[in-house]
Design an enzyme around this catalytic site. Structure first.
Site, PDB file in Angstrom:
ATOM      1  N   HIS A  19       0.828  -1.204   0.000  1.00  0.00           N
ATOM      2  CA  HIS A  19       0.000   0.000   0.000  1.00  0.00           C
ATOM      3  C   HIS A  19       0.868   1.261   0.000  1.00  0.00           C
ATOM      4  CE1 HIS A  19      -3.618  -2.309   0.751  1.00  0.00           C
ATOM      5  NE2 HIS A  19      -3.005  -2.944   1.715  1.00  0.00           N
ATOM      6  N   ASP A 131      -6.433   5.326   0.854  1.00  0.00           N
ATOM      7  CA  ASP A 131      -6.655   4.136   0.047  1.00  0.00           C
ATOM      8  C   ASP A 131      -7.918   3.417   0.505  1.00  0.00           C
ATOM      9  OD1 ASP A 131      -5.985   2.370   2.106  1.00  0.00           O
ATOM     10  OD2 ASP A 131      -3.918   2.148   1.434  1.00  0.00           O
ATOM     11  N   TRP A 386      -3.090  -7.236  -8.779  1.00  0.00           N
ATOM     12  CA  TRP A 386      -3.281  -6.241  -9.837  1.00  0.00           C
ATOM     13  C   TRP A 386      -1.965  -5.593 -10.240  1.00  0.00           C
ATOM     14  CZ3 TRP A 386      -6.458  -5.760 -13.523  1.00  0.00           C
ATOM     15  CH2 TRP A 386      -6.580  -4.565 -14.232  1.00  0.00           C
ATOM     16  N   ASN A 387      -1.132  -5.335  -9.259  1.00  0.00           N
ATOM     17  CA  ASN A 387       0.136  -4.702  -9.556  1.00  0.00           C
ATOM     18  C   ASN A 387       1.028  -5.587 -10.435  1.00  0.00           C
ATOM     19  OD1 ASN A 387       1.388  -2.193  -8.923  1.00  0.00           O
ATOM     20  ND2 ASN A 387       2.987  -3.428  -7.951  1.00  0.00           N
ATOM     21  N   ALA A 406      -7.404 -12.688  -1.735  1.00  0.00           N
ATOM     22  CA  ALA A 406      -7.861 -11.315  -1.967  1.00  0.00           C
ATOM     23  C   ALA A 406      -8.715 -11.272  -3.248  1.00  0.00           C
ATOM     24  CB  ALA A 406      -6.687 -10.349  -2.033  1.00  0.00           C
TER      25      ALA A 406
END
Ligand SMILES: *[C@@H]1O[C@H](CO)[C@@H](O)[C@H](O)[C@H]1NC(C)=O
Ligand SMILES: *[C@@H]1O[C@H](CO)[C@@H](O)[C@H](O)[C@H]1NC(C)=O
Length: 497
Positions: A19, A131, A386-387, A406
Site C-alpha cells: 500500500h 486508500d 493487480w500490480n 484477496a
C-alpha cells in the site's frame, strides 16, 4: 483569477508495504506533474513492520532532490503517545487498527494546518488521499473542511464490483455472503461484460465476518470527491465507462502507476544472489524462461509446491521460481509476510534441484521488475495481484493465472475471460472460498498444460499482450489517456479547495 497557490495533500495509505509503495508512486506522479503540489504522507504501521520504516528512511535520503523537498513522511509509530493496543484486536484487524489511529492523525493534521498558518507562503491543505481501507479518515478530512480523494490500487472492474455488491445489499437487502455456498451462481455486474461466477468473488465479500467491513468501506467510498484508479481506458474501457455514471465519485484512470524505479526497495534486498539471477538470465535465450512468482504475500502449501515442481520438471522448459515459505501462523495473520526457505530442498521433491539445475533456478525473494523486464522471460505464472498484472503487461509478458486470495480470482477471471490477456492455469474458483488451511491443490498436469500454452511463441494471447503493452506505455505519455486524466485530476485538485 487569483494567483495559483501551493497545495498540500495528506496521503494516508493503509498499513503494509504494498500500500505504501503504491501511494508513494501515486504521490510522485502528482508531484512530478505540478510543482505547486506538496505531499505529506502519514504512515500507519505496526511496530513490527520494520521494512516500512527502513523503506521510508531510505526514500527520504534517496529521492530526487527537487521532489524530495515536496514530500514528507510522518511515521505515527515514532510519535509520542502512539497507541499500539489495537494491534491485538481480533477480527478484521486492518480496519480496526486504522480506526484506532484516527485521533493521532487528527493531531498531526491539526499541527500541519497550524504551522502552515503561521508561515507565510506555506501551502494550503488541498485534500486527503486515502486508500480503500482508510475510509474512516474521511471524517478527519471533513473536520478540516478538506475534500477526500481515493487512490485505488486495484482494478476498475473490482471497484465496480464493490459498488455493485454494496448497492445490492443496501437497496435490495441482498447479501453476497449467500454465494459462499453457491459458487456456480452468476452475477450480472455492470463493470463486467460477462456474467461473473460467484466463485470468482473475493473471499472477503462472501465471508460473513469480513463482508460488513468491506461494504462499509465501499459505502463510504461514495463520499469521496474523486477516485484515482490504477488502470487505463484502453485496458479496462468497459469497466471504466461503467463507473462514469454521474452518480459515483469521479473516476480518474491514471495508470499504469508502477514502481519501476524501485532502487529504494531493491537496493536493500538486492543481494549478490540477485545479480547471479540476472546473470543467469543473460545466458538464456530470449523468451525462453517461465517466471513463477506469487507476490509479496503469496506462498504455497507444500503439497502445491510439489505439484508445481512436477509440472516444471515434466514440461522441460527453462524456469525461474520465486519460492516463499508460508508465514508462521499464530499471531497476526494479516501482517505476517511469507519468509524464505533456508533450504528449499526441504519442500521440493527429492532431487528436483539437481535434475533441473541445467535449466532452472529456485530463488527466494525476487526482484520482479528486473526479472519481468529481462528479454529471457517468456511467460509469468502469477497469483494475479493487480500490480503484478500491470507490471507484466508493461513488459509485454503474458501471464498464466494461479490466483490465491484477496481479489486475485476476480483479476484472473477478468484477464482470461473478459480481456483475453492471460492464459488460464486455474481460475481456481473454489480456492477463494476456503481459508488457507483447506485450499484445494491444483494438479501438476493442469499446471503443465497451462505453462505450455503460456509459452507458445506466436499465440493470440501473446500478440494481444504485446499490443496492450504498447498502449500502456503510450497512455502515460503526453497526449495519452492517463496523462490527460491526471491533468484533469490536478486541475480539479486546485479547483476543489
Ligand atoms: C538506500 O538506497 C540506496 C540507493 O538508493 C542504497 O545505496 C543504500 O544501501 C540503501 N540503504 C538502506 C539502509 O537500505
Ligand atoms: C534478444 O532480445 C534483445 C532485447 O529485446 C535483443 O536486443 C536481441 O537482439 C534478441 N536476441 C535474439 C537472438 O533475438
Amino acid at each position: 483569477m487569483a494567483e495559483k497557490s501551493s497545495a498540500q495533500l495528506i496521503f494516508i495509505p493503509s498499513p503494509g508495504m504494498g500500500h505504501l509503495v503504491a501511494a508513494v508512486e501515486m504521490a510522485n506522479l502528482l508531484l512530478d506533474r505540478d510543482d505547486y503540489l506538496s505531499v505529506t504522507m502519514i504512515l500507519i504501521r505496526l511496530p513490527s513492520q520494520l521494512d516500512v520504516s527502513a523503506y521510508v528512511d531510505n526514500l527520504s535520503v534517496s529521492a530526487p532532490t527537487d521532489m524530495s523537498e515536496r514530500i514528507e513522511f510522518i511515521d505515527l509509530f515514532k510519535l509520542d503517545g502512539y497507541d499500539s493496543s489495537a494491534e491485538t484486536n481480533p477480527g478484521f484487524v486492518k480496519t480496526l487498527f486504522i480506526e484506532s489511529q484516527k485521533a493521532q492523525v487528527r493531531n498531526v493534521v491539526a499541527e500541519i494546518v497550524r504551522s502552515n498558518s503561521v508561515r507565510p507562503g506555506s501551502p494550503r491543505l488541498a485534500g486527503f488521499v486515502i486508500d480503500m481501507f482508510c475510509t474512516t479518515m474521511i471524517d478527519v478530512a471533513n473536520e478540516f473542511g478538506a475534500p477526500t480523494y481515493m487512490f485505488y490500487a486495484s482494478s476498475a472492474a473490482f471497484l465496480g464490483l464493490m459498488f455493485f455488491l454494496q448497492s445490492r445489499k443496501d437497496e435490495h437487502d441482498m447479501d453476497a455472503t449467500e454465494f459462499k455456498n453457491d459458487p456456480d451462481a452468476e452475477l450480472a455486474v455492470p463493470s463486467f461484460h460477462l456474467p461473473v461466477p460467484a466463485s470468482a468473488l473475493p473471499y472477503l465479500v462472501v465471508e460473513k465476518s469480513c463482508a460488513p467491513f468491506l461494504l462499509q468501506h465501499t459505502r463510504r467510498t461514495r463520499e469521496v470527491k474523486g477516485i484515482m484508479v490504477n488502470s487505463f481506458q484502453e485496458l479496462e474501457s468497459h469497466a471504466i465507462t461503467s463507473l462514469c455514471d454521474g452518480v459515483l465519485p469521479k473516476v480518474y484512470p491514471v495508470g499504469p502507476v508502477l514502481n519501476l524505479n524501485r532502487d529504494c526497495i531493491s537496493s536493500r534486498m538486492l543481494s549478490s544472489g540477485t545479480h547471479l539471477i540476472l546473470k543467469w538470465l543473460d545466458d538464456q535465450p530470449n523468451s525462453s524462461v517461465v517466471f513463477l512468482c506469487f507476490g509479496s504475500m503469496g506462498s504455497l502449501h507444500e503439497d502445491q509446491v510439489k505439484e508445481i515442481a512436477y509440472a516444471l520438471e515434466h514440461c522441460g522448459l527453462r524456469f525461474l521460481w520465486s519460492l516463499r515459505r508460508p508465514p508462521q501462523k499464530a499471531k497476526n495473520l494479516t501482517y505476517e509476510s511469507p519468509g524464505v526457505y533456508e533450504n528449499p530442498r526441504e519442500v521440493l521433491p527429492e532431487g528436483f534441484i539437481d535434475r533441473t539445475a541445467e535449466r532452472g533456478r529456485v530463488i527466494g525473494w525476487a526482484p520482479q521488475v528486473d526479472i519481468l523486464s529481462h528479454p529471457a522471460i517468456g511467460g509469468f505464472v502469477s497469483h494475479c495481484g493487480w500490480n503484478s498484472i500491470l507490471e507484466s503487461l508493461w513488459f509485454g509478458v503474458p501471464i498464466a493465472t494461479l490466483p490465491l486470495h484477496a481479489e486475485q480470482h476476480l483479476n484472473a477471471f477478468e484477464m482470461v475471460k473478459e480481456l483475453g490477456l492471460s492464459v488460464e492455469i486455474k481460475l481456481d474458483y473454489k480456492s477463494g472460498f476456503y481459508c488457507d488451511n483447506d485450499r484445494t491443490v491444483v494438479g501438476a498436469q493442469e499446471i503443465e498444460e497451462g505453462i505450455l500454452r503460456l509459452m507458445v511463441h506466436d499465440s493470440d494471447v501473446r500478440k494481444r499482450v504485446k499490443e496492450m503493452s504498447e498502449k500502456g506505455r503510450k497512455v502515460v505519455m503526453e497526449g495519452g489517456s492517463s496523462y490527460s486524466s491526471l491533468g484533469h485530476l490536478v486541475n480539479d485538485l486546485f479547483n476543489n479547495f
